[in-house]
Design a protein around this motif. Structure first.
Motif, PDB file in Angstrom:
ATOM      1  N   ARG A 272       0.864  -1.192   0.000  1.00 15.49           N
ATOM      2  CA  ARG A 272       0.000   0.000   0.000  1.00 15.49           C
ATOM      3  C   ARG A 272       0.899   1.240   0.000  1.00 15.49           C
ATOM      4  O   ARG A 272       1.823   1.342   0.812  1.00 15.49           O
ATOM      5  CB  ARG A 272      -0.907   0.012   1.234  1.00 15.49           C
ATOM      6  CG  ARG A 272      -1.945  -1.098   1.244  1.00 15.49           C
ATOM      7  CD  ARG A 272      -2.513  -1.316   2.646  1.00 15.49           C
ATOM      8  NE  ARG A 272      -3.114  -0.110   3.205  1.00 15.49           N
ATOM      9  CZ  ARG A 272      -4.382   0.285   2.981  1.00 15.49           C
ATOM     10  NH1 ARG A 272      -5.166  -0.479   2.235  1.00 15.49           N
ATOM     11  NH2 ARG A 272      -4.858   1.374   3.536  1.00 15.49           N
TER      12      ARG A 272
ATOM     13  N   THR B 133       1.196   5.368   0.342  1.00 13.45           N
ATOM     14  CA  THR B 133       0.509   6.544   0.893  1.00 13.45           C
ATOM     15  C   THR B 133       1.395   7.776   0.770  1.00 13.45           C
ATOM     16  O   THR B 133       1.496   8.595   1.687  1.00 13.45           O
ATOM     17  CB  THR B 133       0.138   6.300   2.363  1.00 13.45           C
ATOM     18  OG1 THR B 133       1.330   5.959   3.095  1.00 13.45           O
ATOM     19  CG2 THR B 133      -0.902   5.188   2.497  1.00 13.45           C
TER      20      THR B 133
ATOM     21  N   TYR C 271       1.017  10.465  -0.713  1.00 14.77           N
ATOM     22  CA  TYR C 271       0.303  11.744  -0.602  1.00 14.77           C
ATOM     23  C   TYR C 271      -0.477  11.828   0.715  1.00 14.77           C
ATOM     24  O   TYR C 271      -1.388  12.633   0.840  1.00 14.77           O
ATOM     25  CB  TYR C 271      -0.645  11.935  -1.776  1.00 14.77           C
ATOM     26  CG  TYR C 271       0.070  12.348  -3.045  1.00 14.77           C
ATOM     27  CD1 TYR C 271       0.680  13.592  -3.146  1.00 14.77           C
ATOM     28  CD2 TYR C 271       0.143  11.487  -4.134  1.00 14.77           C
ATOM     29  CE1 TYR C 271       1.348  13.972  -4.307  1.00 14.77           C
ATOM     30  CE2 TYR C 271       0.795  11.855  -5.294  1.00 14.77           C
ATOM     31  CZ  TYR C 271       1.406  13.103  -5.375  1.00 14.77           C
ATOM     32  OH  TYR C 271       2.063  13.483  -6.512  1.00 14.77           O
ATOM     33  N   GLY C 272      -0.119  10.975   1.676  1.00 17.38           N
ATOM     34  CA  GLY C 272      -0.784  10.998   2.968  1.00 17.38           C
ATOM     35  C   GLY C 272      -1.703   9.806   3.124  1.00 17.38           C
ATOM     36  O   GLY C 272      -2.110   9.161   2.147  1.00 17.38           O
ATOM     37  N   PRO C 273      -2.044   9.499   4.389  1.00 12.04           N
ATOM     38  CA  PRO C 273      -2.874   8.309   4.660  1.00 12.04           C
ATOM     39  C   PRO C 273      -4.266   8.382   4.054  1.00 12.04           C
ATOM     40  O   PRO C 273      -4.931   7.356   3.888  1.00 12.04           O
ATOM     41  CB  PRO C 273      -2.928   8.271   6.187  1.00 12.04           C
ATOM     42  CG  PRO C 273      -2.625   9.671   6.623  1.00 12.04           C
ATOM     43  CD  PRO C 273      -1.676  10.228   5.614  1.00 12.04           C
ATOM     44  N   GLN C 274      -4.709   9.595   3.716  1.00 15.48           N
ATOM     45  CA  GLN C 274      -6.040   9.720   3.139  1.00 15.48           C
ATOM     46  C   GLN C 274      -6.055   9.330   1.641  1.00 15.48           C
ATOM     47  O   GLN C 274      -7.118   9.199   1.044  1.00 15.48           O
ATOM     48  CB  GLN C 274      -6.555  11.167   3.299  1.00 15.48           C
ATOM     49  CG  GLN C 274      -5.934  12.193   2.369  1.00 15.48           C
ATOM     50  CD  GLN C 274      -4.542  12.653   2.819  1.00 15.48           C
ATOM     51  OE1 GLN C 274      -4.010  12.140   3.819  1.00 15.48           O
ATOM     52  NE2 GLN C 274      -3.957  13.589   2.094  1.00 15.48           N
ATOM     53  N   TRP C 275      -4.874   9.146   1.072  1.00 16.44           N
ATOM     54  CA  TRP C 275      -4.775   8.824  -0.365  1.00 16.44           C
ATOM     55  C   TRP C 275      -3.979   7.531  -0.491  1.00 16.44           C
ATOM     56  O   TRP C 275      -2.755   7.535  -0.513  1.00 16.44           O
ATOM     57  CB  TRP C 275      -4.083   9.959  -1.118  1.00 16.44           C
ATOM     58  CG  TRP C 275      -4.216   9.833  -2.609  1.00 16.44           C
ATOM     59  CD1 TRP C 275      -3.615   8.927  -3.408  1.00 16.44           C
ATOM     60  CD2 TRP C 275      -5.028  10.640  -3.460  1.00 16.44           C
ATOM     61  NE1 TRP C 275      -3.979   9.104  -4.711  1.00 16.44           N
ATOM     62  CE2 TRP C 275      -4.855  10.174  -4.779  1.00 16.44           C
ATOM     63  CE3 TRP C 275      -5.880  11.715  -3.247  1.00 16.44           C
ATOM     64  CZ2 TRP C 275      -5.492  10.731  -5.869  1.00 16.44           C
ATOM     65  CZ3 TRP C 275      -6.516  12.286  -4.330  1.00 16.44           C
ATOM     66  CH2 TRP C 275      -6.330  11.791  -5.625  1.00 16.44           C
ATOM     67  N   VAL C 276      -4.681   6.392  -0.544  1.00 18.72           N
ATOM     68  CA  VAL C 276      -4.032   5.078  -0.556  1.00 18.72           C
ATOM     69  C   VAL C 276      -4.129   4.478  -1.959  1.00 18.72           C
ATOM     70  O   VAL C 276      -5.200   4.432  -2.562  1.00 18.72           O
ATOM     71  CB  VAL C 276      -4.683   4.123   0.465  1.00 18.72           C
ATOM     72  CG1 VAL C 276      -4.016   2.748   0.404  1.00 18.72           C
ATOM     73  CG2 VAL C 276      -4.589   4.706   1.866  1.00 18.72           C
TER      74      VAL C 276
END
Length: 636
Positions: free
Chosen positions: A377, A379, A381-386
């Motif tokens: 996985r 991320t 661009y941050g955990p909100q964008w997987v």
């Protein structure tokens, strides 16, 4: 001029035979202009040897300039008679049609006849005929010989498969003369029983004819088809003498090469008897046969590609990476006129990752030998964008060679982010430099342009929706693995992988390599031409090629098994592109031999239904292997 004729001539010729016939003769001749050069008047001798003062003959040298047979001349004469007495006397013309042309006697006609041309072939360099002619039977009607029209239509209709109305419409057109043979239908196979039935229908004739044939059965969608010219077609091809009903190219190469293949009709202007028996040929423009078009296609490779595709929807293109010559242009299903090789536009999936690697190396977003994490996985661009890898396990830090061999998505998501951070146009522009997102400019073939998405493209595409027009991080990472809005044709993909193989030369693909006359002499060639250079350098492309070799040669490479045991070193890249249907477009692109590339190939299987034990990219690789083996040897 009618008023200048003698009274006797007026009676003998009649107003209709003069005032109406002369314009018709000019029309039949396609007369543009004429020039008459009179000589010295001569008087015939009377019985006592003196010149006859009431009769004279003026020799004329007449030059006729026509549209169809050019310029020709004849020596003729004009007979004059002095009518009336004293002050009322006036010279009049003792008219006869011989004044126009010496052999145009009473009852004879001026006739312009078409001299048919022959259509050129489409062949390969080794002489394999892809499009040629075969013998058939033309079934037609001579309107003036019909005795029982209802009987003719009723008898002929089932034999030719046309309605009586359709048959009648052909021979009742305004231009048809009663003595003209009007073709109704051409049949390739007319048995003895059918011939016997045709022979007893008054007004029907059967004539031998050559019809277009495609004996190899190869390259069907690219070759296209021929058909009867419409009135509009005839107007567009008037300079070649094409008439409604003639055979012309309608689709594919038959259409785009029609000006060369079709030849030019000839014309013969003659004087004939009332029964059409020739008396004298006045002038003639010979028919010009169509040229043969020679294709770069390798028939054996093309046959192997079509057989390997079988009934699957898909396409294969193979190209010479050093000339741009197209050796295979296969599309399936065969019965579908849609040419997937040039018009099919597909998301490429991981087959695009070669571009991403080239862009990252050139921009410094990836250093040679650098190792990047390949988690299941990503991320970035941050955990909100997987975004996920296609493999469920974490492969750890890996280099470019392994990333290509295993086709690690998360490795390339990171490259996509790095490139986008440096400049959102970097990756799209690199893709364009490899020839994606624009037509390849291949001559005589209609093709789709594909799409390379970019911030500029997205602003234009979604101009009416400002929110959708924004280039976001997901666009960059999707493009990095060949997903999103990206579309490419198999022809573009073969051309792109050829550039990877040859250190960055992007060729204009060549399918038609030359035109030959019927004697085999080359009259025109289509030389190789560069479209440009890929935005990469040989050292970077060498690293990418090394990774492509690992895709095929390493046991954990994505297409190792399809090439296991193949004794030619192949380099390639698989691609599995998601579609809204849940099925995939499965790719294999590559080249061989690895050490000295001679062939570049792209194979796609459309809407492939993947399931356990059946992977689309591996099946695409098997298709490519069969094509490569035909030229390079080894087990298909």
């Amino acid at each position: 001029m009618w008023a200048l004729l003698t009274d006797e001539s007026m009676v003998r010729v009649g107003a209709q035979g003069f005032l109406e016939r002369l314009p018709l003769i000019a029309q039949e001749m396609t007369l543009v202009s004429l020039e008459a050069r009179p000589g010295q008047a001569l008087h015939p001798r009377l019985p006592d040897g003196s010149p006859d003062p009431r009769r004279a003959t003026i020799p004329l040298g007449v030059t006729f300039r026509t549209e169809r047979v050019g310029e020709f001349g004849r020596e003729t004469s004009l007979r004059l008679v002095l009518e009336g007495e004293k002050q009322q006397a006036a010279w009049r013309i003792d008219w006869g049609p011989e004044a126009i042309l010496p052999t145009l006697g009473s009852g004879r006609l001026v006739r312009m006849s078409r001299l048919p041309t022959t259509r050129g072939r489409i062949i390969t360099r080794d002489g394999t005929e892809l499009a040629t002619f075969t013998e058939a039977a033309s079934i037609g009607v001579v309107p003036g010989q019909i005795r029982n029209e209802a009987g003719l239509l009723a008898s002929l209709s089932p034999l030719v498969g046309l309605t009586g109305e359709a048959i009648k419409a052909k021979y009742t057109q305004s231009w048809v003369r009663p003595d003209t043979y009007v073709p109704i239908r051409t049949l390739r196979d007319v048995g003895a029983e059918t011939r016997a039935k045709l022979s007893v229908i008054e007004g029907v004739q059967v004539r031998p004819e050559r019809v277009r044939a495609y004996p190899s059965g190869l390259l069907a969608q690219t070759l296209g088809s021929v058909g009867e010219a419409t009135d509009d077609d005839a107007r567009k091809r008037a300079s070649r003498g094409v008439a409604a009903g003639d055979v012309i190219g309608k689709t594919g190469l038959e259409a785009t090469l029609d000006e060369f293949l079709g030849g030019t009709v000839g014309w013969r202007l003659a004087i004939v008897e009332a029964n059409e028996r020739p008396v004298e040929t006045l002038a003639e423009t010979p028919a010009v046969p169509g040229l043969d078009a020679v294709l770069s296609i390798d028939p054996a490779m093309q046959r192997a590609a079509e057989a390997a595709l079988g009934d699957q929807r898909g396409a294969v293109v193979a190209e010479d990476p050093w000339t741009g010559e197209v050796l295979v242009l296969a599309s399936r299903p065969a019965a579908d006129e849609f040419n997937r090789a040039t018009f099919g536009q597909y998301t490429t999936g991981s087959a695009f990752k070669l571009v991403t690697a080239a862009a990252a190396l050139r921009a410094g977003a990836l250093r040679p030998g650098e190792r990047i994490d390949c988690p299941s996985r990503w991320t970035g661009y941050g955990p909100q964008w997987v975004q996920v890898n296609h493999e469920s396990s974490d492969l750890g830090v890996i280099d470019l060679r392994t990333a290509l061999a295993r086709s690690c998505n998360t490795f390339f998501y990171e490259l996509g982010k790095r490139l986008n951070d440096r400049g959102p146009e970097l990756l799209p522009n690199t893709a364009k430099s490899f020839g994606l997102g624009t037509a390849t400019e291949v001559d005589f073939v209609f093709e789709a342009a594909g799409i390379v998405p970019s911030p500029a493209w997205k602003r234009q595409r979604f101009a009416s929706d400002p929110a959708a027009a924004v280039w976001n991080p997901g666009d960059a990472t999707n493009l990095a693995i060949g997903q999103g809005f990206l579309l490419a044709t198999p022809l573009q993909m073969a051309n792109y992988v050829a550039a990877v193989a040859n250190d960055g030369i992007v060729w204009k693909p060549r399918l038609v390599v030359e035109l030959r006359d019927r004697a085999g002499a080359v009259v025109r060639t289509f030389p190789k031409a560069e479209l440009g250079r890929a935005a990469s350098v040989p050292t970077d492309l060498s690293l990418i090629r090394d990774g492509m070799r690992a895709v095929v040669a390493d046991p954990d490479g994505t297409v190792y098994f399809p090439f296991r045991g193949y004794d030619v070193a192949v380099a390639g890249k698989s691609g599995t592109a998601e579609t809204p249907t849940g099925k995939v477009n499965a790719w294999f692109v590559g080249f061989a031999p690895f050490e000295a590339p001679r062939l570049a190939v792209a194979a796609v299987l459309e809407q492939f239904d993947e399931r356990p034990g059946r992977h689309g990219s591996q099946d695409a690789a098997k298709v490519a292997r069969a094509v490569l083996a035909t030229r390079l040897g080894g087990t298909p």
